[in-house]
Design a protein around this motif. Structure first.
Motif, PDB file in Angstrom:
ATOM      1  N   SER A   1       7.262  27.139  59.841  1.00  0.00           N
ATOM      2  CA  SER A   1       7.879  26.292  58.831  1.00  0.00           C
ATOM      3  C   SER A   1       7.767  26.915  57.438  1.00  0.00           C
ATOM      4  O   SER A   1       6.816  27.635  57.127  1.00  0.00           O
ATOM      5  CB  SER A   1       7.199  24.918  58.831  1.00  0.00           C
ATOM      6  OG  SER A   1       7.483  24.208  57.663  1.00  0.00           O
TER       7      SER A   1
ATOM      8  N   ASN B   1      14.247  23.267  58.500  1.00  0.00           N
ATOM      9  CA  ASN B   1      13.807  22.653  59.748  1.00  0.00           C
ATOM     10  C   ASN B   1      13.445  23.715  60.789  1.00  0.00           C
ATOM     11  O   ASN B   1      14.069  24.775  60.858  1.00  0.00           O
ATOM     12  CB  ASN B   1      14.908  21.765  60.323  1.00  0.00           C
ATOM     13  CG  ASN B   1      15.276  20.630  59.383  1.00  0.00           C
ATOM     14  OD1 ASN B   1      14.443  19.800  59.056  1.00  0.00           O
ATOM     15  ND2 ASN B   1      16.526  20.610  58.929  1.00  0.00           N
TER      16      ASN B   1
ATOM     17  N   ASN C   1      10.057  19.828  63.578  1.00  0.00           N
ATOM     18  CA  ASN C   1       9.160  19.844  62.425  1.00  0.00           C
ATOM     19  C   ASN C   1       7.760  19.321  62.756  1.00  0.00           C
ATOM     20  O   ASN C   1       7.324  18.278  62.263  1.00  0.00           O
ATOM     21  CB  ASN C   1       9.765  19.030  61.270  1.00  0.00           C
ATOM     22  CG  ASN C   1      11.064  19.625  60.763  1.00  0.00           C
ATOM     23  OD1 ASN C   1      11.230  20.846  60.750  1.00  0.00           O
ATOM     24  ND2 ASN C   1      11.994  18.766  60.356  1.00  0.00           N
TER      25      ASN C   1
ATOM     26  N   TRP D   1      20.577  21.037  63.650  1.00  0.00           N
ATOM     27  CA  TRP D   1      19.741  20.691  64.795  1.00  0.00           C
ATOM     28  C   TRP D   1      20.517  19.925  65.862  1.00  0.00           C
ATOM     29  O   TRP D   1      20.372  20.177  67.066  1.00  0.00           O
ATOM     30  CB  TRP D   1      18.543  19.884  64.311  1.00  0.00           C
ATOM     31  CG  TRP D   1      17.656  19.312  65.375  1.00  0.00           C
ATOM     32  CD1 TRP D   1      17.444  17.999  65.633  1.00  0.00           C
ATOM     33  CD2 TRP D   1      16.837  20.025  66.323  1.00  0.00           C
ATOM     34  NE1 TRP D   1      16.549  17.827  66.679  1.00  0.00           N
ATOM     35  CE2 TRP D   1      16.158  19.057  67.117  1.00  0.00           C
ATOM     36  CE3 TRP D   1      16.611  21.372  66.572  1.00  0.00           C
ATOM     37  CZ2 TRP D   1      15.273  19.414  68.133  1.00  0.00           C
ATOM     38  CZ3 TRP D   1      15.731  21.723  67.598  1.00  0.00           C
ATOM     39  CH2 TRP D   1      15.077  20.749  68.358  1.00  0.00           C
TER      40      TRP D   1
END
Length: 852
Positions: free
Chosen positions: A293, A499, A543, A474
């Motif tokens: 991340s 993300n 996440n 996503w």
């Protein structure tokens, strides 16, 4: 008519070319200078202007110093047309060979020795499944695959023979007059069947357990096939997932005759005799991928790394390509770059302008063997006779008569007994066995074996690849993943919005009985598959709180859907997790350089487990010398390490001394499974497995001492008496062998097409996964087939390297130019933006439609 399987499981096409000694004369001409012009005739045109019928508008191919094509076109159709044209320029021999393998037509090229291999592929009907998939494609995907095929054929219309590739000149000696057929979309789709076969998960483990069960009690079979240590190794998503129907455990079928041992070993050999297009089956056929991340990175946006572990080949299994629309609109939808397969449109692993993704083998259990009772053209099911499906296949044989093969199938899948008499012996040993409460087989019943496998049903993976290439976020990514049914892969995700995510796709069976770890009776409907897991039941996460995912073929989660009993046991995942954790704990922002460094980690967790035990032993002689050498070693399996070389020899010695009497076909390969088995035994010093009958040693310490002494003698024989001169790379070498001619036994041919040997570090179940098979030797069998690190902050800061090069033409500058970079553990800049591509362009080829 049945056929016999080759005796060797390590299948190399070059062994099938008899009479090729005359090629030495051809190569002598090459050396004289006349042949160099012949060699260069196959090199692609990389610059200038070429008129190509079939294009609707101009397309441009930019190539950098590595020869990587960056293709720009105005429509999707022209983009894939140009990709087909370029792939044919660079790799058509490889493409032609693959389609013959996936259609069961190698004997047409290489003669009688390929009949058994072809019979197996015909029995599994890869080509027929691909044909059914093509008819079920949506209009857009079909158009893309058709356009790609038209591009390939546009190139074939321009060249033939040695103008296509040097290999065709050599093939003419075996198959005079051969001309490649036009390419079709089905040829492209069939390659996905080979990919699925080589990533078919635990079929080898299923056979191995059955072999072991004839010799060992169930608890010892279980010991030699340990489950994933959820309490000790990291999982991918790190927590429970949505519940799904799980398999119902039943008492496994137990053979009633010890004689099935040889037959099952032959069965394993027959299966492994297929062309190993991705590499040999084994615990090291996996991959690393992880994504971090932006909360943990220097740039504030994600980083994604991937290095699939596959069998080495010349040229590499991967080819690098970029596909860009001159302007994205309703007629053109792509701006994507990455690694794909020659012969397949689109990009398999890489990134577009919004997202990046990586793949590792999820390895769910998607293939099962069943014991069948057959009478004539029928098979028994629940006490009744059901008609078999029967078809005839005719295999054309270069230099010989055609061979007819009868393929029979139950509702579950094809009967594999007919491929080789060895399968028949397998079935015979099980013939008298009945499940509790059932009558034995009727007199005159033939015992057969059938295979049920998810890839034998038409699927949607061709659609998935192009959908991944177009995904913008996503949700798009998950929609594409839902189509990625075979082979099931771990999909890691990152996007420019920050993300990161994980998604497990795939067609995963739910079993009515059993857990897929042993063959079951097929004469009862109580065994078999009752359904497939719905996509929403498969693991997914977005996440995570810890800020990263690590997918290195380890288990996905401790709870949830029943996917397999045979996960990779997590040594690589643990090493990656530890390295990331150290950076995070130190408060050090993670960079792309850190990601690349982790890919090269040579920490040997197996050595780390042994070193403190060895240090406590009371030793003398050669064993003491070995222990002194290992004293103070950090466990890094570097190429120049004497300690790593000695430990590898010790490990192989130990496995042979402890497990050398196991049945043929079950000997330890030495990867993660055996790490776990022996490390557990380290804590049980009096366990009976600590027996070395040859040395008269019993108990852990005595067996370790014998192995240490034997390893010192063996290492001295291999590398000389001066341990200061030992190094792991002297034993652990990689030769990049040409798929067709690389192991012909003709030095001139092998010199022409092969590259290496290269001295390497790393090893099995190590992040830098240059794997080796301890039952065979120290040579490298599996490799990181490519490496990439994608920087979502600036795609132009991403890096990549292929195992060999873009070109499949021997002596072309891009045939092996990346091999040395790969060996030296370096990466290339990965230009993506229009500006970066123009700055790095070496050649520009203008493809023009007629009249333009």
């Amino acid at each position: 008519m049945g056929t016999d399987a080759p005796r060797t499981a390590r299948h190399r096409w070059a062994r099938f070319l008899v009479g090729l000694l005359v090629t030495v004369l051809v190569l002598a001409v090459v050396a004289a200078g006349v042949g160099w012009w012949t060699v260069q005739r196959s090199f692609p045109t990389a610059s200038g202007r070429v008129v190509v019928p079939g294009l609707t508008a101009p397309a441009t191919v930019y190539r950098d110093d590595a020869g990587v094509p960056h293709i720009v076109a105005e429509t999707d159709a022209d983009l894939f047309f140009a990709q087909g044209f370029v792939h044919a320029q660079d790799r058509f021999w490889e493409m032609d060979l693959r389609r013959h393998a996936t259609a069961g037509r190698l004997a047409e090229l290489f003669g009688e020795s390929q009949v058994a291999s072809d019979a197996f592929v015909r029995t599994l009907d890869w080509r027929g499944v691909a044909e059914r998939e093509y008819t079920e494609l949506d209009a857009d995907t079909r158009a893309a695959f058709d356009a790609y095929a038209e591009g390939v054929n546009a190139y074939l219309d321009r060249r033939s023979g040695v103008e296509l590739s040097l290999e065709y000149g050599l093939l003419a000696l075996q198959r005079p007059g051969y001309e490649p057929e036009p390419w079709t979309a089905v040829d492209s789709i069939a390659w996905l069947k080979a990919m699925a076969w080589d990533l078919r998960s635990n079929l080898g483990d299923e056979i191995d357990r059955a072999l072991l069960s004839a010799e060992l009690p169930p608890e010892e079979v279980a010991r030699l096939h340990p489950g994933f240590p959820f309490d000790a190794k990291p999982t991918i998503v790190g927590g429970p997932v949505a519940a799904a129907p799980a398999a119902t455990a039943v008492e496994p079928l137990a053979p009633d005759a010890a004689g099935h041992l040889d037959a099952l070993a032959s069965l394993a050999t027959t299966i492994d005799a297929l062309p190993e297009l991705l590499g040999p089956e084994g615990g090291d056929l996996g991959s690393n991928s992880w994504v971090v991340s932006g909360a943990l990175t220097e740039s504030g946006l994600p980083l994604l790394a991937n290095d699939p572990h596959l069998g080495p080949a010349m040229p590499s299994i991967w080819t690098q390509t970029a596909l860009r629309c001159a302007e994205r609109n309703d007629a053109c939808h792509y701006d994507v770059s990455g690694f794909g397969f020659a012969g397949l449109p689109g990009i398999v692993i890489g990134h577009n302008d919004r997202i990046a993704w990586g793949l590792t083998n999820m390895a769910p259990d998607v293939a099962d063997l069943y014991l069948e009772r057959v009478q004539g053209d029928s098979y028994e099911l629940d006490g009744a006779l059901v008609p078999l499906t029967v078809r005839e296949e005719v295999i054309e044989v270069a230099g010989g008569e055609p061979v007819s093969v009868t393929v029979r199938a139950t509702e579950r899948g094809p009967i594999v007994t007919d491929i080789s008499s060895d399968f028949g012996r397998v079935a015979e040993d099980y013939a008298a066995v009945a499940t509790p409460g059932e009558p034995p087989a009727a007199e005159g019943t033939e015992a057969e074996v059938s295979l049920q496998w998810t890839a034998l049903t038409a699927g949607t993976t061709p659609r998935a690849i192009l959908a991944l290439n177009r995904a913008r976020d996503w949700d798009d990514f998950r929609d594409a993943a839902a189509l990625f049914d075979v082979p099931a892969q771990n999909l890691l995700y990152a996007d420019v919005e920050g993300n990161i995510g994980y998604q497990a796709p795939g067609r995963i069976p739910v079993r009515s009985a059993g857990d897929g770890t042993l063959p079951l009776p097929g004469w009862t409907s109580a065994n078999g598959w009752s359904a497939y897991l719905p996509f929403d039941a498969l693991p997914t996460a977005l996440n995570p709180g810890r800020g990263y995912f690590v997918a290195a073929n380890n288990a996905i989660a401790a709870d949830g859907a029943e996917l397999t009993q045979d996960w990779d046991l997590g040594y690589r995942a643990e090493s990656i997790d530890r390295r990331l954790g150290e950076l995070i704990a130190a408060g050090q922002p993670i960079t792309a350089e850190h990601m690349a460094e982790i890919q090269l980690d040579t920490r040997d967790a197996n050595a780390e487990a042994f070193l403190p035990v060895i240090a406590e032993l009371e030793l003398d002689g050669d064993a003491a010398r070995g222990a002194r050498l290992l004293d103070g070693w950090d466990g890094a399996a570097d190429a120049d390490s004497a300690e790593a070389a000695y430990f590898a020899v010790f490990w192989r010695e130990l496995l042979d001394r402890m497990f050398g009497d196991l049945p043929e076909g079950t000997r330890p390969q030495g990867g993660d499974r055996w790490f776990s088995v022996v490390q557990t035994l380290l804590g049980e010093p009096e366990n009976p497995w600590w027996t070395d009958e040859g040395a008269g040693a019993t108990g852990r310490d005595a067996v370790l001492a014998a192995a240490l002494a034997g390893a010192w003698a063996e290492a001295s024989d291999l590398m000389g008496d001066d341990a200061a001169e030992w190094r792991w790379g002297r034993l652990h070498t990689l030769t990049l062998e040409h798929s067709s001619f690389g192991s012909s036994g003709i030095d001139a041919l092998e010199w022409t097409f092969n590259r290496g040997p290269y001295e390497l570090g790393g090893g099995s179940a190590i992040v830098n996964a240059n794997g080796w098979d301890a039952s065979v030797g120290y040579e490298v069998d599996w490799v990181p087939s490519m490496r990439m690190v994608v920087d979502l902050d600036d795609f132009d800061d991403s890096t990549w390297v292929n195992l060999t090069g873009v070109s499949g033409h021997a002596f072309h500058r891009n045939y092996d130019d990346q091999a040395e970079l790969w060996r030296e553990e370096r990466m290339l800049p990965w230009a993506f933006s229009v500006r970066a591509v123009r700055e790095t362009t070496r050649d520009v080829l203008q493809l023009r439609p007629p009249g333009d």
